[in-house]
Design a protein around this motif. Structure first.
Motif, PDB file in Angstrom:
ATOM      1  N   ARG A  24      10.080  15.418 -22.960  1.00  0.00           N
ATOM      2  CA  ARG A  24      11.221  14.651 -23.464  1.00  0.00           C
ATOM      3  C   ARG A  24      10.804  13.818 -24.662  1.00  0.00           C
ATOM      4  O   ARG A  24      11.597  13.557 -25.563  1.00  0.00           O
ATOM      5  CB  ARG A  24      11.769  13.743 -22.357  1.00  0.00           C
ATOM      6  N   ARG A  25       9.567  13.408 -24.701  1.00  0.00           N
ATOM      7  CA  ARG A  25       9.084  12.627 -25.836  1.00  0.00           C
ATOM      8  C   ARG A  25       9.135  13.457 -27.124  1.00  0.00           C
ATOM      9  O   ARG A  25       9.558  12.967 -28.173  1.00  0.00           O
ATOM     10  CB  ARG A  25       7.674  12.133 -25.577  1.00  0.00           C
ATOM     11  N   GLN A  26       8.692  14.709 -27.047  1.00  0.00           N
ATOM     12  CA  GLN A  26       8.764  15.581 -28.217  1.00  0.00           C
ATOM     13  C   GLN A  26      10.213  15.788 -28.642  1.00  0.00           C
ATOM     14  O   GLN A  26      10.521  15.803 -29.836  1.00  0.00           O
ATOM     15  CB  GLN A  26       8.123  16.936 -27.920  1.00  0.00           C
ATOM     16  N   ALA A  27      11.107  15.943 -27.682  1.00  0.00           N
ATOM     17  CA  ALA A  27      12.529  16.110 -27.995  1.00  0.00           C
ATOM     18  C   ALA A  27      13.059  14.848 -28.673  1.00  0.00           C
ATOM     19  O   ALA A  27      13.786  14.930 -29.676  1.00  0.00           O
ATOM     20  CB  ALA A  27      13.315  16.415 -26.725  1.00  0.00           C
ATOM     21  N   SER A  28      12.697  13.678 -28.155  1.00  0.00           N
ATOM     22  CA  SER A  28      13.157  12.415 -28.746  1.00  0.00           C
ATOM     23  C   SER A  28      12.644  12.245 -30.168  1.00  0.00           C
ATOM     24  O   SER A  28      13.386  11.808 -31.056  1.00  0.00           O
ATOM     25  CB  SER A  28      12.691  11.235 -27.908  1.00  0.00           C
ATOM     26  N   GLU A  29      11.372  12.591 -30.398  1.00  0.00           N
ATOM     27  CA  GLU A  29      10.801  12.467 -31.737  1.00  0.00           C
ATOM     28  C   GLU A  29      11.478  13.424 -32.714  1.00  0.00           C
ATOM     29  O   GLU A  29      11.716  13.083 -33.868  1.00  0.00           O
ATOM     30  CB  GLU A  29       9.297  12.718 -31.688  1.00  0.00           C
ATOM     31  N   ALA A  30      11.809  14.626 -32.258  1.00  0.00           N
ATOM     32  CA  ALA A  30      12.492  15.592 -33.120  1.00  0.00           C
ATOM     33  C   ALA A  30      13.892  15.098 -33.479  1.00  0.00           C
ATOM     34  O   ALA A  30      14.325  15.215 -34.628  1.00  0.00           O
ATOM     35  CB  ALA A  30      12.568  16.953 -32.427  1.00  0.00           C
ATOM     36  N   ILE A  31      14.584  14.524 -32.514  1.00  0.00           N
ATOM     37  CA  ILE A  31      15.931  14.007 -32.768  1.00  0.00           C
ATOM     38  C   ILE A  31      15.854  12.832 -33.733  1.00  0.00           C
ATOM     39  O   ILE A  31      16.602  12.769 -34.714  1.00  0.00           O
ATOM     40  CB  ILE A  31      16.609  13.583 -31.447  1.00  0.00           C
ATOM     41  N   SER A  32      14.944  11.913 -33.488  1.00  0.00           N
ATOM     42  CA  SER A  32      14.794  10.743 -34.357  1.00  0.00           C
ATOM     43  C   SER A  32      14.354  11.142 -35.762  1.00  0.00           C
ATOM     44  O   SER A  32      14.707  10.482 -36.731  1.00  0.00           O
ATOM     45  CB  SER A  32      13.780   9.765 -33.763  1.00  0.00           C
ATOM     46  N   GLY A  33      13.584  12.227 -35.872  1.00  0.00           N
ATOM     47  CA  GLY A  33      13.102  12.690 -37.161  1.00  0.00           C
ATOM     48  C   GLY A  33      14.121  13.499 -37.943  1.00  0.00           C
ATOM     49  O   GLY A  33      13.841  13.953 -39.042  1.00  0.00           O
ATOM     50  N   GLY A  34      15.301  13.713 -37.371  1.00  0.00           N
ATOM     51  CA  GLY A  34      16.354  14.432 -38.072  1.00  0.00           C
ATOM     52  C   GLY A  34      16.269  15.945 -37.949  1.00  0.00           C
ATOM     53  O   GLY A  34      16.941  16.664 -38.681  1.00  0.00           O
ATOM     54  N   HIS A  35      15.467  16.449 -37.017  1.00  0.00           N
ATOM     55  CA  HIS A  35      15.327  17.888 -36.841  1.00  0.00           C
ATOM     56  C   HIS A  35      16.400  18.462 -35.927  1.00  0.00           C
ATOM     57  O   HIS A  35      16.511  19.680 -35.789  1.00  0.00           O
ATOM     58  CB  HIS A  35      13.949  18.233 -36.285  1.00  0.00           C
ATOM     59  N   VAL A  36      17.149  17.590 -35.261  1.00  0.00           N
ATOM     60  CA  VAL A  36      18.210  18.026 -34.352  1.00  0.00           C
ATOM     61  C   VAL A  36      19.496  17.323 -34.750  1.00  0.00           C
ATOM     62  O   VAL A  36      19.507  16.109 -34.957  1.00  0.00           O
ATOM     63  CB  VAL A  36      17.851  17.688 -32.881  1.00  0.00           C
ATOM     64  N   LYS A  37      20.579  18.104 -34.855  1.00  0.00           N
ATOM     65  CA  LYS A  37      21.886  17.528 -35.174  1.00  0.00           C
ATOM     66  C   LYS A  37      22.867  17.918 -34.087  1.00  0.00           C
ATOM     67  O   LYS A  37      22.876  19.059 -33.625  1.00  0.00           O
ATOM     68  CB  LYS A  37      22.387  18.027 -36.530  1.00  0.00           C
ATOM     69  N   LEU A  38      23.693  16.972 -33.697  1.00  0.00           N
ATOM     70  CA  LEU A  38      24.710  17.200 -32.680  1.00  0.00           C
ATOM     71  C   LEU A  38      26.071  17.221 -33.355  1.00  0.00           C
ATOM     72  O   LEU A  38      26.464  16.230 -33.984  1.00  0.00           O
ATOM     73  CB  LEU A  38      24.642  16.090 -31.620  1.00  0.00           C
ATOM     74  N   ASN A  39      26.767  18.329 -33.259  1.00  0.00           N
ATOM     75  CA  ASN A  39      28.072  18.518 -33.897  1.00  0.00           C
ATOM     76  C   ASN A  39      28.026  18.189 -35.392  1.00  0.00           C
ATOM     77  O   ASN A  39      28.924  17.544 -35.931  1.00  0.00           O
ATOM     78  CB  ASN A  39      29.144  17.680 -33.198  1.00  0.00           C
TER      79      ASN A  39
END
Length: 136
Positions: A24-39
């Motif tokens: 989950r930490r890797q997922a959180s870092e990816a989201i915070s880093g702008g690598h994941v976008k929701l809608n």
């Protein structure tokens, strides 16, 4: 896999359960880093995810454009994790073309059959140093 589609869940937890990231930490870092976008929007790791949402994931050299089909609070086997989402046809085509281009590039730039030995390394170092020195 038990899933409760009525209650939204955290984006980072779903990415972990869907096996896009090992932790989950890797997922959180990816989201915070702008690598994941929701809608189509940047979001936070705690953003609420619901079925039908569209998630864009850029991981290493690959990009995934997926639609959330199910929510699961636990991380199961890969076969069950694949049921949590559906990848769009454009995303599959784009990813396959990226992989083909990378394979073609690897074919054009072959690796040496072995590493240089000690004597060869010293020759390489001497050659590089001789050509990188600034003229006096």
């Amino acid at each position: 896999m038990s899933s409760d589609t009525s209650t939204p869940m955290r984006l980072d937890k779903w990415l972990w359960a869907a096996r896009f990231y090992k932790t989950r930490r890797q997922a959180s870092e990816a989201i915070s880093g702008g690598h994941v976008k929701l809608n189509g929007q940047r979001s936070k790791p705690g953003a609420r995810l619901q079925t039908g949402d569209q998630v864009y994931i850029r991981k290493q050299m690959l990009t995934f454009d997926i639609i959330v089909r199910e929510l699961s609070p636990r991380r199961g086997p890969a076969s069950e994790a694949q049921k949590l989402y559906e990848e769009t046809a454009e995303s599959v085509i784009r990813r396959e073309s990226q992989q083909a281009a990378r394979q073609e590039q690897a074919r054009l730039n072959p690796r040496p059959k072995r590493k240089p030995d000690k004597q060869e390394r010293r020759k390489i170092i001497r050659f590089v140093n001789k050509h990188t020195r600034e003229p006096s």
